[in-house]
Design a protein around this motif. Sequence first.
Motif, PDB file in Angstrom:
ATOM      1  N   THR A 544      39.141  31.859  34.570  1.00 40.94           N
ATOM      2  CA  THR A 544      39.484  32.555  33.868  1.00 40.94           C
ATOM      3  C   THR A 544      40.459  33.474  34.185  1.00 40.94           C
ATOM      4  O   THR A 544      40.869  33.603  35.515  1.00 40.94           O
ATOM      5  CB  THR A 544      38.399  33.884  33.387  1.00 40.94           C
ATOM      6  OG1 THR A 544      38.203  34.138  33.919  1.00 40.94           O
ATOM      7  CG2 THR A 544      37.816  32.271  32.787  1.00 40.94           C
ATOM      8  N   LEU A 545      41.593  34.106  32.900  1.00 39.55           N
ATOM      9  CA  LEU A 545      42.937  35.044  33.761  1.00 39.55           C
ATOM     10  C   LEU A 545      42.077  36.550  35.352  1.00 39.55           C
ATOM     11  O   LEU A 545      42.535  36.514  35.844  1.00 39.55           O
ATOM     12  CB  LEU A 545      43.387  35.565  32.960  1.00 39.55           C
ATOM     13  CG  LEU A 545      44.070  36.632  33.137  1.00 39.55           C
ATOM     14  CD1 LEU A 545      45.306  36.366  34.027  1.00 39.55           C
ATOM     15  CD2 LEU A 545      45.044  36.791  31.740  1.00 39.55           C
ATOM     16  N   LEU A 546      41.010  37.073  34.521  1.00 41.59           N
ATOM     17  CA  LEU A 546      40.577  37.819  34.878  1.00 41.59           C
ATOM     18  C   LEU A 546      39.266  37.688  36.313  1.00 41.59           C
ATOM     19  O   LEU A 546      39.883  38.291  37.521  1.00 41.59           O
ATOM     20  CB  LEU A 546      39.354  37.593  34.139  1.00 41.59           C
ATOM     21  CG  LEU A 546      38.832  40.378  34.324  1.00 41.59           C
ATOM     22  CD1 LEU A 546      40.283  40.733  33.672  1.00 41.59           C
ATOM     23  CD2 LEU A 546      38.046  40.463  33.107  1.00 41.59           C
ATOM     24  N   GLN A 547      39.005  35.441  36.743  1.00 40.48           N
ATOM     25  CA  GLN A 547      38.629  35.449  37.881  1.00 40.48           C
ATOM     26  C   GLN A 547      39.334  35.718  38.898  1.00 40.48           C
ATOM     27  O   GLN A 547      39.304  36.019  40.101  1.00 40.48           O
ATOM     28  CB  GLN A 547      37.867  34.563  37.261  1.00 40.48           C
ATOM     29  CG  GLN A 547      36.379  34.659  36.739  1.00 40.48           C
ATOM     30  CD  GLN A 547      35.598  33.111  36.175  1.00 40.48           C
ATOM     31  OE1 GLN A 547      36.097  32.269  35.985  1.00 40.48           O
ATOM     32  NE2 GLN A 547      34.614  33.321  36.410  1.00 40.48           N
ATOM     33  N   LEU A 548      40.476  34.809  38.637  1.00 44.78           N
ATOM     34  CA  LEU A 548      41.741  34.669  38.974  1.00 44.78           C
ATOM     35  C   LEU A 548      42.903  35.859  39.919  1.00 44.78           C
ATOM     36  O   LEU A 548      43.075  36.139  40.629  1.00 44.78           O
ATOM     37  CB  LEU A 548      42.870  34.061  38.437  1.00 44.78           C
ATOM     38  CG  LEU A 548      43.894  33.158  39.577  1.00 44.78           C
ATOM     39  CD1 LEU A 548      42.972  32.485  40.688  1.00 44.78           C
ATOM     40  CD2 LEU A 548      45.415  32.542  39.221  1.00 44.78           C
ATOM     41  N   GLU A 549      42.267  36.746  38.626  1.00 44.29           N
ATOM     42  CA  GLU A 549      42.999  38.454  39.669  1.00 44.29           C
ATOM     43  C   GLU A 549      42.406  38.769  40.807  1.00 44.29           C
ATOM     44  O   GLU A 549      42.615  39.090  41.195  1.00 44.29           O
ATOM     45  CB  GLU A 549      43.162  39.333  38.309  1.00 44.29           C
ATOM     46  CG  GLU A 549      44.405  38.910  37.791  1.00 44.29           C
ATOM     47  CD  GLU A 549      44.241  40.264  36.890  1.00 44.29           C
ATOM     48  OE1 GLU A 549      43.667  40.156  35.778  1.00 44.29           O
ATOM     49  OE2 GLU A 549      45.876  40.181  35.574  1.00 44.29           O
ATOM     50  N   THR A 550      40.565  38.398  40.565  1.00 42.80           N
ATOM     51  CA  THR A 550      40.255  39.095  40.914  1.00 42.80           C
ATOM     52  C   THR A 550      40.014  38.722  41.986  1.00 42.80           C
ATOM     53  O   THR A 550      39.954  38.938  43.304  1.00 42.80           O
ATOM     54  CB  THR A 550      38.068  39.251  40.426  1.00 42.80           C
ATOM     55  OG1 THR A 550      38.570  39.284  39.107  1.00 42.80           O
ATOM     56  CG2 THR A 550      37.519  39.849  41.333  1.00 42.80           C
ATOM     57  N   PHE A 551      40.151  36.945  42.335  1.00 46.02           N
ATOM     58  CA  PHE A 551      39.921  35.685  43.172  1.00 46.02           C
ATOM     59  C   PHE A 551      41.891  36.334  44.465  1.00 46.02           C
ATOM     60  O   PHE A 551      40.746  36.221  45.528  1.00 46.02           O
ATOM     61  CB  PHE A 551      40.282  35.006  42.937  1.00 46.02           C
ATOM     62  CG  PHE A 551      40.327  33.257  44.132  1.00 46.02           C
ATOM     63  CD1 PHE A 551      39.461  33.080  44.840  1.00 46.02           C
ATOM     64  CD2 PHE A 551      42.143  33.373  44.208  1.00 46.02           C
ATOM     65  CE1 PHE A 551      39.548  32.462  45.477  1.00 46.02           C
ATOM     66  CE2 PHE A 551      42.007  32.628  45.457  1.00 46.02           C
ATOM     67  CZ  PHE A 551      41.010  31.590  45.829  1.00 46.02           C
TER      68      PHE A 551
END
Length: 561
Positions: A544-551
Motif C-alpha cells: 500500500t502507499l503507506l507500506q511503500l513509504e515505510t519501505f
Amino acid sequence: MVFDNDYIAEQFSLLSKLMDIHGENSFKTKSYAIAAFTIERFPDQLSGIPSDKIFSIKGIGDAIGKKIIEIGETGELRLLKEYIQNTPPGLIEMLNIKGLGPKKIATVWKEMEIESVGELLYACNENRLLLYKGFGEKTQKNIKETIEFYLRNQGSYLYAEAEGFATAIDQKLKQNFPGEKFEATGEYRRQIEIINQLEWVTTVDPTNLLAFLEKEGYSTQPASEAGKIIFKGPENIALCFHLTDQTGFSGRLFKTSSGNEFLQAWELAFGEEESMIYPSEEEIFSSKNVNFIPSYLREKPSIIERAKQPLARTIQKEDIKGIIHSHSKWSDGSNTLEEMVRACIEKGYEYLVISDHSKSAFYANGLVEDRIKEQHQAIDELNTQFSPFKVFKGIECDILNDGNLDYSANILSTFDLVITSIHSNLKMSMDKAMLRLIGAIENPYTTILGHMTGRLLLSRPGYPVDHQKIIHACAANQVVIELNAHPRRLDIDWRWIEYALEKEVMISIDPDAHSIGGYKDIKYGVLVAQKAGITKESNLSSKTLLQLETFIKERKKVKGI
Ligand SMILES: [Zn+2]
Ligand SMILES: [Zn+2]
C-alpha cells in the motif's frame, strides 16, 4: 542444377540491398539493382546462353557477366555470401517488411543499434523512431503495423497477442455448439508466455467441428495422434482439439493442461491411469489427498509434495496497489505526468513511481541533471494537487559499461526509488554482463534491478547471465528484482522466481509503461507471477502507499543514504 533468371535476379537484388545497408558506393549498388531488373525481364533463360554471349547482352557488362556465370556454375555468389555473413540476420529479415528499404534499415542498424525485427517493434512502441531523420510519426506507425502483421505470420505468438483471438474463437465455438463442452487447455491455460498453438478439450463431434471450421476458412493439418485434430486458418495459428466424451472430459483436461515434468512426476507418484474418469478436475486431486493445483502451477514436480498442505494464495491482479516503472513525456513516454496520475487514480491505484530514462539514454530523451530538478518540482505540485494519491520520484538509471550508474551520488540521493537497467551494448559475454549487473546491485542507491536479461520474447534472446549469482547478490544487498510485465519482456523469467523467493528476494511486478495504455500489461506480469507461485507479500507493487513509504524510509536508513 539449372538456375533460372528469377533466381539469378534475386541474387543481384539481395546483393544490391545488402550493400546499401552497409552504406557502399551507390553507383555500384545501383548497377546490381539494374542487373537484377534486366535479368528478371530478359526474354530467354540465361542458363541456356553460352558464357561468351552473356557479356554482349545489353545492360550486362564484364563484372555482372562474370557473376552470372559464377551463379550458373556454383549456384552462389561469393560476394553476396560475404555480405550475408557480415550482416546480422535480423536485418536481412527486415527486408521482408514493406516500407523498410535498405537505407532505413541502415539507420535502424547503425544509429538505433537495433538488429532484429522484434527489437524494432519494441522501439516503435517506445516512440524511439521519431528521433531519427526520415522517420516521422506516420512512418513509425506503418512500420509497427507491418511488423505486427509479419510476426503474426510466423506461427508463434506472445500470450498477449494470442489472447484476443483465443477468446473470440472460444466464444464462437460455444455459441455454435451450445450442447457441447469446450475448455481451453495447453499452453494457453497454463499461462505460458509464448503460445505455439491454441488447444481445447471438447465433446463435439469431429465431423461437425470440421464442417464448421472449414466454413470459417480453416483447413485440417496432419495430427500426430488419434483423438486430436489440428486446424490452421488465415491467422496462421494452429488450433488443436482434443476429442473426448463427457466422462473422460476432466481427465483429458487435466492431462493436457499439465506440464510434462509435472505429469511424469504425478504418474510416478500415483500410477498412470489410461482412462481417467472423474466428474471434475478437483476430484482428481481430492482422490489422491492432494489440494487442488491450478494448471498454471502444474510445472515443477515439487508442487505435488507442497500441495499435500494447503497452498498459499497466489497473487491476483487486484493485489497490485500502484504502478512502479513508468515513463512520461519527460523522456520517451506518450503521456504527461498529470495524465498518468489521473489514469492511475481512475484505475484505483494508490501511487505511481515515475521512472523516466536517465541521461545516458539520449535516444530516449533521458533526463540531464537540470531537468531532474524541474521534474521533481512538477511532481511536488502534483502531489499537492492530487493528495492522498502520491507520485514517487524514481528514475530508470542506465547501468554503464563498467557497472556504474550514470548520475553522481548527489543526484541519486534525490530519488525515492532507483531502477537500474542495461540499455546499451547488449551484445556482451556473461562475464561482462555480470560485471555490470553486480556493480549496479552493489550500488547503495539501486532499489530495483530492471529487466534483468534484456530479452525480448520471440525476437531477442537477452545477454547471458548467471541467475543464481544475481539472486544471491540481490539478497545480500536487499535489491528488489523486477518482473517486467511487458508481454514481450516478462523478465526475470518466471522459472527463476521460485529460487529468488527462497532466498527472500522481493519481486516487483512493473508494467514499464510508456503510456497510460501500458498499465494494462500488469495483467501479463501477474499471469506469469502466478506460475511462480508469488504471493502478494513478496511483491513490491502490492504494498500500500503507506507500506511503500515505510519501505523506502527504512531502506534508506539501512543503506545510510
Ligand atoms: Zn528499460
Ligand atoms: Zn523502462
